[in-house]
Design a protein around this motif. Structure first.
Motif, PDB file in Angstrom:
ATOM      1  N   LYS A 214       0.809  -1.225   0.000  1.00 51.63           N
ATOM      2  CA  LYS A 214       0.000   0.000   0.000  1.00 51.63           C
ATOM      3  C   LYS A 214       0.838   1.270   0.000  1.00 51.63           C
ATOM      4  CE  LYS A 214      -4.108  -1.926   0.403  1.00 51.63           C
ATOM      5  NZ  LYS A 214      -5.035  -1.924  -0.733  1.00 51.63           N
ATOM      6  N   PHE A 215       2.090   1.176   0.462  1.00 55.53           N
ATOM      7  CA  PHE A 215       2.884   2.405   0.577  1.00 55.53           C
ATOM      8  C   PHE A 215       3.456   2.859  -0.768  1.00 55.53           C
ATOM      9  CE2 PHE A 215       3.147   0.934   5.048  1.00 55.53           C
ATOM     10  CZ  PHE A 215       2.776   2.097   5.691  1.00 55.53           C
ATOM     11  N   GLY A 216       3.480   1.957  -1.747  1.00 50.07           N
ATOM     12  CA  GLY A 216       4.075   2.302  -3.035  1.00 50.07           C
ATOM     13  C   GLY A 216       5.569   1.997  -3.056  1.00 50.07           C
ATOM     14  N   ASN A 217       6.238   2.532  -4.045  1.00 52.09           N
ATOM     15  CA  ASN A 217       7.650   2.180  -4.252  1.00 52.09           C
ATOM     16  C   ASN A 217       8.576   2.752  -3.196  1.00 52.09           C
ATOM     17  OD1 ASN A 217       7.886   0.466  -6.386  1.00 52.09           O
ATOM     18  ND2 ASN A 217       7.728   2.111  -7.905  1.00 52.09           N
ATOM     19  N   PHE A 218       8.297   3.996  -2.801  1.00 50.27           N
ATOM     20  CA  PHE A 218       9.238   4.693  -1.929  1.00 50.27           C
ATOM     21  C   PHE A 218       8.705   4.732  -0.501  1.00 50.27           C
ATOM     22  CE2 PHE A 218      10.265   8.795   0.131  1.00 50.27           C
ATOM     23  CZ  PHE A 218      11.626   8.585   0.314  1.00 50.27           C
ATOM     24  N   LEU A 219       9.594   4.473   0.458  1.00 49.32           N
ATOM     25  CA  LEU A 219       9.180   4.614   1.863  1.00 49.32           C
ATOM     26  C   LEU A 219      10.278   5.326   2.655  1.00 49.32           C
ATOM     27  CD1 LEU A 219       6.919   3.789   3.935  1.00 49.32           C
ATOM     28  CD2 LEU A 219       8.498   2.017   4.667  1.00 49.32           C
ATOM     29  N   TYR A 220       9.869   6.387   3.331  1.00 47.40           N
ATOM     30  CA  TYR A 220      10.763   7.091   4.264  1.00 47.40           C
ATOM     31  C   TYR A 220      10.139   6.949   5.637  1.00 47.40           C
ATOM     32  CZ  TYR A 220      12.478  11.165   6.861  1.00 47.40           C
ATOM     33  OH  TYR A 220      12.987  11.994   7.823  1.00 47.40           O
ATOM     34  N   SER A 221      10.919   6.435   6.593  1.00 42.34           N
ATOM     35  CA  SER A 221      10.352   6.293   7.939  1.00 42.34           C
ATOM     36  C   SER A 221      11.102   7.197   8.916  1.00 42.34           C
ATOM     37  CB  SER A 221      10.439   4.837   8.404  1.00 42.34           C
ATOM     38  OG  SER A 221      11.784   4.457   8.584  1.00 42.34           O
ATOM     39  N   GLU A 222      10.349   7.743   9.857  1.00 45.30           N
ATOM     40  CA  GLU A 222      10.939   8.473  10.978  1.00 45.30           C
ATOM     41  C   GLU A 222      10.604   7.672  12.221  1.00 45.30           C
ATOM     42  OE1 GLU A 222       9.422  12.464  10.775  1.00 45.30           O
ATOM     43  OE2 GLU A 222      10.754  12.967   9.114  1.00 45.30           O
ATOM     44  N   VAL A 223      11.624   7.130  12.866  1.00 41.13           N
ATOM     45  CA  VAL A 223      11.411   6.199  13.979  1.00 41.13           C
ATOM     46  C   VAL A 223      12.150   6.744  15.195  1.00 41.13           C
ATOM     47  CG1 VAL A 223      11.196   4.294  12.338  1.00 41.13           C
ATOM     48  CG2 VAL A 223      13.428   4.750  13.362  1.00 41.13           C
ATOM     49  N   GLU A 224      11.527   6.655  16.363  1.00 42.81           N
ATOM     50  CA  GLU A 224      12.187   7.298  17.504  1.00 42.81           C
ATOM     51  C   GLU A 224      11.795   6.684  18.836  1.00 42.81           C
ATOM     52  OE1 GLU A 224      10.928  10.788  15.781  1.00 42.81           O
ATOM     53  OE2 GLU A 224       9.087  11.028  16.908  1.00 42.81           O
ATOM     54  N   TYR A 225      12.711   6.797  19.755  1.00 46.51           N
ATOM     55  CA  TYR A 225      12.468   6.382  21.139  1.00 46.51           C
ATOM     56  C   TYR A 225      12.997   7.502  22.032  1.00 46.51           C
ATOM     57  CZ  TYR A 225      13.032   3.891  25.569  1.00 46.51           C
ATOM     58  OH  TYR A 225      12.988   3.529  26.894  1.00 46.51           O
ATOM     59  N   TYR A 226      12.080   8.126  22.778  1.00 38.66           N
ATOM     60  CA  TYR A 226      12.453   9.217  23.672  1.00 38.66           C
ATOM     61  C   TYR A 226      12.115   8.818  25.108  1.00 38.66           C
ATOM     62  CZ  TYR A 226      12.510  11.977  19.345  1.00 38.66           C
ATOM     63  OH  TYR A 226      12.778  12.444  18.078  1.00 38.66           O
ATOM     64  N   HIS A 227      13.098   8.869  25.971  1.00 42.82           N
ATOM     65  CA  HIS A 227      12.871   8.561  27.389  1.00 42.82           C
ATOM     66  C   HIS A 227      13.612   9.611  28.197  1.00 42.82           C
ATOM     67  CE1 HIS A 227      12.187   5.276  30.592  1.00 42.82           C
ATOM     68  NE2 HIS A 227      12.374   6.431  31.186  1.00 42.82           N
ATOM     69  N   ASN A 228      12.871  10.615  28.607  1.00 44.06           N
ATOM     70  CA  ASN A 228      13.478  11.760  29.276  1.00 44.06           C
ATOM     71  C   ASN A 228      13.837  11.386  30.717  1.00 44.06           C
ATOM     72  OD1 ASN A 228      14.415  14.353  29.415  1.00 44.06           O
ATOM     73  ND2 ASN A 228      12.422  15.271  29.858  1.00 44.06           N
ATOM     74  N   ALA A 229      15.019  10.814  30.905  1.00 37.86           N
ATOM     75  CA  ALA A 229      15.423  10.321  32.230  1.00 37.86           C
ATOM     76  C   ALA A 229      15.922  11.481  33.082  1.00 37.86           C
ATOM     77  CB  ALA A 229      16.503   9.268  32.083  1.00 37.86           C
ATOM     78  N   ILE A 230      14.987  12.083  33.818  1.00 38.55           N
ATOM     79  CA  ILE A 230      15.356  13.221  34.669  1.00 38.55           C
ATOM     80  C   ILE A 230      14.802  13.006  36.068  1.00 38.55           C
ATOM     81  CG2 ILE A 230      15.558  14.962  32.847  1.00 38.55           C
ATOM     82  CD1 ILE A 230      12.665  15.801  33.569  1.00 38.55           C
ATOM     83  N   GLY A 231      15.357  13.736  37.021  1.00 41.57           N
ATOM     84  CA  GLY A 231      14.832  13.787  38.382  1.00 41.57           C
ATOM     85  C   GLY A 231      14.874  12.444  39.083  1.00 41.57           C
ATOM     86  N   MET A 232      13.817  12.148  39.850  1.00 38.96           N
ATOM     87  CA  MET A 232      13.762  10.940  40.669  1.00 38.96           C
ATOM     88  C   MET A 232      13.844   9.672  39.816  1.00 38.96           C
ATOM     89  SD  MET A 232      13.460  11.765  43.856  1.00 38.96           S
ATOM     90  CE  MET A 232      12.689  10.407  44.697  1.00 38.96           C
ATOM     91  N   GLU A 233      13.168   9.704  38.670  1.00 41.05           N
ATOM     92  CA  GLU A 233      13.182   8.509  37.819  1.00 41.05           C
ATOM     93  C   GLU A 233      14.600   8.206  37.365  1.00 41.05           C
ATOM     94  OE1 GLU A 233      11.251   6.587  33.777  1.00 41.05           O
ATOM     95  OE2 GLU A 233      11.553   8.731  33.917  1.00 41.05           O
ATOM     96  N   ARG A 234      15.311   9.254  37.011  1.00 40.76           N
ATOM     97  CA  ARG A 234      16.692   9.058  36.571  1.00 40.76           C
ATOM     98  C   ARG A 234      17.522   8.450  37.701  1.00 40.76           C
ATOM     99  NH1 ARG A 234      21.216  12.494  33.640  1.00 40.76           N
ATOM    100  NH2 ARG A 234      22.855  12.327  35.197  1.00 40.76           N
TER     101      ARG A 234
END
Ligand SMILES: NC(=O)c1ccc[n+]([C@@H]2O[C@H](COP(=O)([O-])OP(=O)(O)OC[C@H]3O[C@@H](n4cnc5c(N)ncnc54)[C@H](O)[C@@H]3O)[C@@H](O)[C@H]2O)c1
Length: 395
Positions: A178-198
């Motif tokens: 379904k996407f056709g010939n061309f595919l550009y992906s933006e993939v990300e993992y953000y984990h803002n490790a700050i404060g007590m959690e950090r």
């Protein structure tokens, strides 16, 4: 983390403004766990690691028996016994693997121990599912591949992004071209490790844990899975930039790693492009992707209030991903962690062993999601130099 909202299969086939995709479309789903298996077939599993390792559904899978659990820490050993209703506890993985009444081991120890622990498990004749990442060096990737191929046992990486419902939908759409010939992906993992959690992640009993100063691109799989786990393509070269400051954890960590944020641009084996970010210090959170194709684009919901959306040139969009829970055995059709992925990971590993087939995220897929990050880390150290990612696929 921002999970996708749960929707029903009916919502999925309620296409906005026009003709619906057929329900038969769902049957093309690749990488699904199976709902119907012979209930007489039981896999005896040992579980190691009572942190994240206590967040799965082994005790609910009709084809699984929790045979034993293990953690070095007695509080976590007790926790595992309670969660999985299992009386047999071992003080270490090394003791647990000696148990002849265990067929497979779920390894949920810290990232730097994964390959050593998986090799220990497989050398004792047991199948293995292991937490992400697959490993931390290219040498470890080679050892993992060789161990799997030498023993012939099953290996699976428990990548949660693989069974997020938008990923499952994107996999179907890709399989259906379904996407056709061309595919550009933006993939990300953000984990803002700050404060007590950090603090909780970085220290235990006053000592640094394996997470102290751990470099982002050595934890790439939540992001890279969104491209590799959807298309089956390989990430073949990378240029990656890193960012860090004078934070203490970036000065004295055991990885000699000066970055807490890294942004990579990958070339793919299909001639496509993938932009992958892993950030530990950013005002954002969660695992997210968007896939921009020649004929169709799909956007996961995420932080900042961004909604799910599919847009297509020659057909109506899809209102929302389905929940896919009908693919699981009835007792497992419950909400689970990381966008309901835990139940699918649990059952896919068990189903693969019962059906004597390779699991969805096998050793080759796992390495294809992990090795590009290892090379991206090296690229960052060389100020973004574009580097080839070696293949560890079947020869
Ligand atoms: N979304 C995801 O896929 C996701 C989320 C969280 C964590 N993880 C991964 O899961 C793994 C575990 O995460 P965590 O947060 O629980 O880490 P953790 O470091 O808090 O826990 C690891 C546990 O393993 C135990 N352990 C280590 N060596 C052992 C041995 N030889 N025998 C028995 N027990 C041993 C430790 O005592 C500890 O309790 C990590 O690799 C992490 O990367 C993945």
């Amino acid at each position: 983390m921002a999970d996708q909202q749960d929707v029903t299969r009916r919502d999925f086939i309620r296409i906005t403004g026009g003709a619906a995709l057929s329900t038969g479309f769902l049957s093309k789903f690749a990488g699904a766990a199976h709902a119907q298996l012979d209930p007489a077939k039981k896999v005896r599993v040992g579980i190691v690691g009572g942190g994240f390792g206590a967040a799965f559904q082994w005790h609910l899978d009709p084809n699984c028996t929790v045979a034993a659990v293990s953690d070095l820490r007695s509080d976590r050993l007790d926790h595992l016994k309670n969660v999985y209703k299992c009386d047999k506890g071992y003080e270490s993985l090394e003791k647990l693997v000696l148990d002849p009444d265990i067929d497979a081991v779920a390894v949920f120890t810290g990232a730097p121990d994964h390959v050593r622990h998986v090799v220990e498990v497989m050398n004792h004749g047991k199948h293995c599912i292991c937490a992400v990442p697959a490993g931390m060096t290219l040498e470890e990737m080679q050892l993992l591949k060789e161990t799997k191929e030498r023993t012939g046992l099953k290996y699976m990486m428990a990548e949660t992004s693989y069974y997020r419902t938008p990923t499952m939908l994107a996999r179907e759409l890709w399989a259906d071209e379904k996407f056709g010939n061309f595919l550009y992906s933006e993939v990300e993992y953000y984990h803002n490790a700050i404060g007590m959690e950090r603090d909780a992640l970085y220290f235990w009993n006053g000592k640094p844990t394996w997470r102290y100063g751990y470099p982002p691109m050595l934890y790439p799989t939540h992001a890279t899975c969104f491209h590799v786990g959807v298309t089956g393509e390989r990430l073949t070269s990378v240029s990656c930039l890193g960012w860090g400051d004078d934070d203490q954890a970036l000065q004295d960590n055991v990885y000699d790693a000066p970055f807490c944020n890294q942004a990579a641009l990958f070339e793919t084996s299909g001639g496509n492009i993938c932009r992958g970010n892993v950030f530990w210090r950013v005002h954002a959170g969660g695992e997210r992707a968007q896939w921009l194709g020649e004929k169709m684009s799909m956007y996961m919901a995420g932080y900042g209030g961004r909604p799910f959306n599919v847009s297509a040139a020659d057909q109506p969009g899809i209102a929302a991903p389905p929940d896919y829970l009908h693919l699981l055995p009835e007792p497992m059709r419950i909400p689970t962690g990381h966008g309901n992925s835990h139940g699918f990971l649990t059952h896919e590993f068990i189903a693969a062993l019962v059906e004597e087939r390779e699991p969805a995220v096998d050793v080759y897929e796992a390495i294809a999601m992990t090795a590009p990050g290892i090379v991206a880390m090296e690229s960052s150290r060389r100020d973004g130099e574009r580097l080839k990612v070696p293949s560890f696929d079947r020869t």
